[in-house]
Design a protein around this motif. Structure first.
Motif, PDB file in Angstrom:
ATOM      1  N   LEU A  44      -1.458 -12.812   8.325  1.00  0.00           N
ATOM      2  CA  LEU A  44      -2.563 -13.670   8.738  1.00  0.00           C
ATOM      3  C   LEU A  44      -2.344 -14.268  10.119  1.00  0.00           C
ATOM      4  CD1 LEU A  44      -3.010 -15.592   5.361  1.00  0.00           C
ATOM      5  CD2 LEU A  44      -4.424 -13.722   6.201  1.00  0.00           C
ATOM      6  N   ALA A  45      -1.148 -14.117  10.681  1.00  0.00           N
ATOM      7  CA  ALA A  45      -0.779 -14.829  11.907  1.00  0.00           C
ATOM      8  C   ALA A  45      -1.690 -14.513  13.086  1.00  0.00           C
ATOM      9  CB  ALA A  45       0.670 -14.519  12.275  1.00  0.00           C
ATOM     10  N   LEU A  46      -2.031 -13.252  13.278  1.00  0.00           N
ATOM     11  CA  LEU A  46      -2.844 -12.860  14.428  1.00  0.00           C
ATOM     12  C   LEU A  46      -4.267 -12.495  14.029  1.00  0.00           C
ATOM     13  CD1 LEU A  46      -0.319 -10.647  16.435  1.00  0.00           C
ATOM     14  CD2 LEU A  46      -0.848 -13.065  16.739  1.00  0.00           C
ATOM     15  N   TYR A  47      -4.668 -12.878  12.835  1.00  0.00           N
ATOM     16  CA  TYR A  47      -5.971 -12.470  12.322  1.00  0.00           C
ATOM     17  C   TYR A  47      -7.065 -13.318  12.951  1.00  0.00           C
ATOM     18  CZ  TYR A  47      -9.636 -11.304   9.017  1.00  0.00           C
ATOM     19  OH  TYR A  47     -10.803 -10.881   8.463  1.00  0.00           O
ATOM     20  N   SER A  48      -7.967 -12.695  13.688  1.00  0.00           N
ATOM     21  CA  SER A  48      -8.980 -13.422  14.457  1.00  0.00           C
ATOM     22  C   SER A  48     -10.014 -14.129  13.585  1.00  0.00           C
ATOM     23  CB  SER A  48      -9.697 -12.456  15.415  1.00  0.00           C
ATOM     24  OG  SER A  48     -10.356 -11.435  14.691  1.00  0.00           O
ATOM     25  N   ARG A  49     -10.157 -13.673  12.327  1.00  0.00           N
ATOM     26  CA  ARG A  49     -11.162 -14.293  11.461  1.00  0.00           C
ATOM     27  C   ARG A  49     -10.514 -15.101  10.344  1.00  0.00           C
ATOM     28  NH1 ARG A  49     -15.551  -9.958   9.718  1.00  0.00           N
ATOM     29  NH2 ARG A  49     -16.606 -11.883   9.116  1.00  0.00           N
ATOM     30  N   ARG A  50      -9.325 -15.614  10.601  1.00  0.00           N
ATOM     31  CA  ARG A  50      -8.592 -16.300   9.542  1.00  0.00           C
ATOM     32  C   ARG A  50      -9.307 -17.552   9.033  1.00  0.00           C
ATOM     33  NH1 ARG A  50      -5.817 -16.659  14.246  1.00  0.00           N
ATOM     34  NH2 ARG A  50      -5.431 -18.696  15.167  1.00  0.00           N
ATOM     35  N   ARG A  51     -10.197 -18.143   9.848  1.00  0.00           N
ATOM     36  CA  ARG A  51     -10.924 -19.326   9.386  1.00  0.00           C
ATOM     37  C   ARG A  51     -11.897 -18.995   8.269  1.00  0.00           C
ATOM     38  NH1 ARG A  51     -12.362 -22.616  15.009  1.00  0.00           N
ATOM     39  NH2 ARG A  51     -10.189 -22.974  15.650  1.00  0.00           N
ATOM     40  N   LYS A  52     -12.216 -17.721   8.095  1.00  0.00           N
ATOM     41  CA  LYS A  52     -13.113 -17.316   7.019  1.00  0.00           C
ATOM     42  C   LYS A  52     -12.341 -16.960   5.752  1.00  0.00           C
ATOM     43  CE  LYS A  52     -16.860 -15.738  10.006  1.00  0.00           C
ATOM     44  NZ  LYS A  52     -17.814 -14.643  10.301  1.00  0.00           N
ATOM     45  N   VAL A  53     -11.034 -17.149   5.798  1.00  0.00           N
ATOM     46  CA  VAL A  53     -10.175 -16.852   4.651  1.00  0.00           C
ATOM     47  C   VAL A  53      -9.434 -18.116   4.241  1.00  0.00           C
ATOM     48  CG1 VAL A  53      -8.152 -15.544   3.894  1.00  0.00           C
ATOM     49  CG2 VAL A  53      -9.892 -14.431   5.286  1.00  0.00           C
ATOM     50  N   ARG A  54      -9.370 -18.365   2.936  1.00  0.00           N
ATOM     51  CA  ARG A  54      -8.619 -19.506   2.408  1.00  0.00           C
ATOM     52  C   ARG A  54      -7.329 -19.017   1.784  1.00  0.00           C
ATOM     53  NH1 ARG A  54     -10.481 -23.053  -2.107  1.00  0.00           N
ATOM     54  NH2 ARG A  54     -11.304 -21.080  -2.830  1.00  0.00           N
ATOM     55  N   THR A  55      -6.238 -19.722   1.993  1.00  0.00           N
ATOM     56  CA  THR A  55      -4.974 -19.416   1.313  1.00  0.00           C
ATOM     57  C   THR A  55      -4.786 -20.417   0.187  1.00  0.00           C
ATOM     58  OG1 THR A  55      -3.697 -20.818   2.818  1.00  0.00           O
ATOM     59  CG2 THR A  55      -3.961 -18.500   3.433  1.00  0.00           C
ATOM     60  N   ILE A  56      -4.319 -19.936  -0.947  1.00  0.00           N
ATOM     61  CA  ILE A  56      -4.115 -20.765  -2.139  1.00  0.00           C
ATOM     62  C   ILE A  56      -2.618 -20.854  -2.417  1.00  0.00           C
ATOM     63  CG2 ILE A  56      -4.658 -21.072  -4.576  1.00  0.00           C
ATOM     64  CD1 ILE A  56      -7.097 -21.171  -2.744  1.00  0.00           C
ATOM     65  N   SER A  57      -2.078 -22.058  -2.453  1.00  0.00           N
ATOM     66  CA  SER A  57      -0.652 -22.253  -2.744  1.00  0.00           C
ATOM     67  C   SER A  57      -0.409 -22.080  -4.234  1.00  0.00           C
ATOM     68  CB  SER A  57      -0.205 -23.654  -2.305  1.00  0.00           C
ATOM     69  OG  SER A  57      -0.355 -23.811  -0.917  1.00  0.00           O
ATOM     70  N   LEU A  58       0.605 -21.323  -4.571  1.00  0.00           N
ATOM     71  CA  LEU A  58       0.969 -21.084  -5.968  1.00  0.00           C
ATOM     72  C   LEU A  58       2.408 -21.528  -6.200  1.00  0.00           C
ATOM     73  CD1 LEU A  58      -0.507 -17.484  -6.370  1.00  0.00           C
ATOM     74  CD2 LEU A  58      -1.548 -19.631  -7.101  1.00  0.00           C
ATOM     75  N   PRO A  59       2.729 -21.995  -7.416  1.00  0.00           N
ATOM     76  CA  PRO A  59       4.111 -22.423  -7.676  1.00  0.00           C
ATOM     77  C   PRO A  59       5.124 -21.287  -7.597  1.00  0.00           C
ATOM     78  CG  PRO A  59       2.802 -22.385  -9.697  1.00  0.00           C
ATOM     79  CD  PRO A  59       1.850 -22.210  -8.569  1.00  0.00           C
ATOM     80  N   THR A  60       4.674 -20.070  -7.927  1.00  0.00           N
ATOM     81  CA  THR A  60       5.536 -18.892  -7.854  1.00  0.00           C
ATOM     82  C   THR A  60       4.839 -17.837  -7.006  1.00  0.00           C
ATOM     83  OG1 THR A  60       6.397 -19.331 -10.073  1.00  0.00           O
ATOM     84  CG2 THR A  60       6.782 -17.141  -9.164  1.00  0.00           C
ATOM     85  N   ARG A  61       5.556 -17.319  -6.013  1.00  0.00           N
ATOM     86  CA  ARG A  61       4.930 -16.357  -5.111  1.00  0.00           C
ATOM     87  C   ARG A  61       5.693 -15.036  -5.130  1.00  0.00           C
ATOM     88  NH1 ARG A  61       3.341 -18.742   0.628  1.00  0.00           N
ATOM     89  NH2 ARG A  61       5.529 -19.347   0.778  1.00  0.00           N
ATOM     90  N   PHE A  62       4.939 -13.970  -4.956  1.00  0.00           N
ATOM     91  CA  PHE A  62       5.537 -12.639  -4.876  1.00  0.00           C
ATOM     92  C   PHE A  62       6.168 -12.438  -3.503  1.00  0.00           C
ATOM     93  CE2 PHE A  62       4.865  -8.220  -3.373  1.00  0.00           C
ATOM     94  CZ  PHE A  62       5.716  -7.558  -4.255  1.00  0.00           C
ATOM     95  N   SER A  63       7.294 -11.755  -3.476  1.00  0.00           N
ATOM     96  CA  SER A  63       7.888 -11.367  -2.199  1.00  0.00           C
ATOM     97  C   SER A  63       8.472  -9.961  -2.335  1.00  0.00           C
ATOM     98  CB  SER A  63       8.977 -12.354  -1.762  1.00  0.00           C
ATOM     99  OG  SER A  63      10.097 -12.281  -2.610  1.00  0.00           O
TER     100      SER A  63
END
Length: 300
Positions: A255-274
């Motif tokens: 998402l770092a260089l994504y020009s339309r990132r304001r149209k995307v929401r990130t949701i924090s989760l207690p457990t994340r995949f890596s």
């Protein structure tokens, strides 16, 4: 050797024809007439005793025998090309080149981190970058068609490859900015999963190492998937999520260089995949100075 069915040049023509599927394009690349290339291929087929290509009025299609020959001699072409490049670099003082393969499972947003510092510190190094599947990168590394590969590793590495660096790559859940208000950071896990179960998922292809690992993780954490669509890269997935076509798990860094990132929401989760990403090189080339410096310059 007079009894040999063909030499390196003829083998090179076979590989070019398998790649291009056109006598005209092969002839233009090697500087011969089309009829001369055709005669060379026919001579090889006559000596090996079987057809290697099927000709029609529109295209040239490789036969199973031809595919077997090309796949099993790929390393010969790669080794010869690599040897000639090293000859020019080490003894003729020619410009150094590094062939980098970046997995299609890795977003294009990562490329500046792989390349920027090296351009500043090794400006004389010519980079040739390809972006394709993990399987394709592994095959090209083994056949010496690539110098460095960055990918999600298989369960077992081929014996002639070595991982010089490993790093973790964390994922985040993304949704469109509007229309998905019921999915929030503060939702109770049970309600969140229930809401997500009603959505359409856009997921990286399960055929990839990342896609396979992600689905196993989602299943172990009981993430509901009622319907899903498979994509071959995360850049496409992010664009489709931004257009309101579904939700997805994507690498945070994508998402770092994504020009339309304001149209995307990130949701924090207690457990994340890596996932784990690795830098792979051939063991025989792991100590080459310009390769070592390039890997040191990668910004993890």
């Amino acid at each position: 050797m007079p009894t040999s069915p063909f030499g390196i040049f003829e083998l090179h023509l076979l590989h070019l024809l398998a790649r291009h599927g056109s006598f005209t394009r092969v002839a233009a690349e090697v500087g011969l007439t089309q009829s001369a290339v055709t005669r060379q291929i026919q001579t090889v087929e006559s000596k090996v005793g079987t057809a290697l290509f099927e000709r029609t009025t529109r295209k040239v299609v490789i036969t199973p025998a031809g595919r077997f020959l090309v796949e099993n001699t790929r390393h010969l072409i790669g080794d010869l090309d690599s040897t000639l490049r090293r000859l020019r670099e080490d003894f003729v003082e020619g410009p150094k080149q590094l062939r980098l393969g970046v997995s299609s499972d890795i977003s294009l947003a990562y490329l500046p981190g792989f390349i920027f510092a090296n351009q500043r510190r090794q400006p004389e190094l010519n980079l040739v970058v390809t972006h394709e599947s993990d399987t394709g990168i592994l095959r090209q590394l083994q056949s010496d068609e690539l110098d460095v590969g960055i990918l999600c590793p298989p369960t077992r590495l081929p014996g002639n490859l070595v991982a010089t660096h490993r790093f973790r790559d964390t994922f985040t859940l993304i949704t469109p900015r509007t229309g998905f208000e019921e999915i929030t950071d503060k939702s109770a896990p049970r309600m969140l999963k229930k809401a997500m179960g009603r959505q359409s998922w856009l997921l990286i292809s399960e055929a990839s190492n990342t896609g396979s690992q992600l689905r196993k993780w989602m299943k172990s954490h009981r993430w509901p998937i009622q319907s899903s669509h498979e994509m071959d890269n995360f850049d496409l997935i992010i664009n489709l999520v931004a257009l309101g076509l579904g939700i997805s798990f994507v690498p945070q860094r994508s998402l770092a260089l994504y020009s339309r990132r304001r149209k995307v929401r990130t949701i924090s989760l207690p457990t994340r995949f890596s996932r784990e990403l690795v830098v792979l090189v051939r063991k025989s080339r792991s100590g080459a100075p310009h390769i070592v410096r390039f890997i040191e310059n990668i910004l993890f």
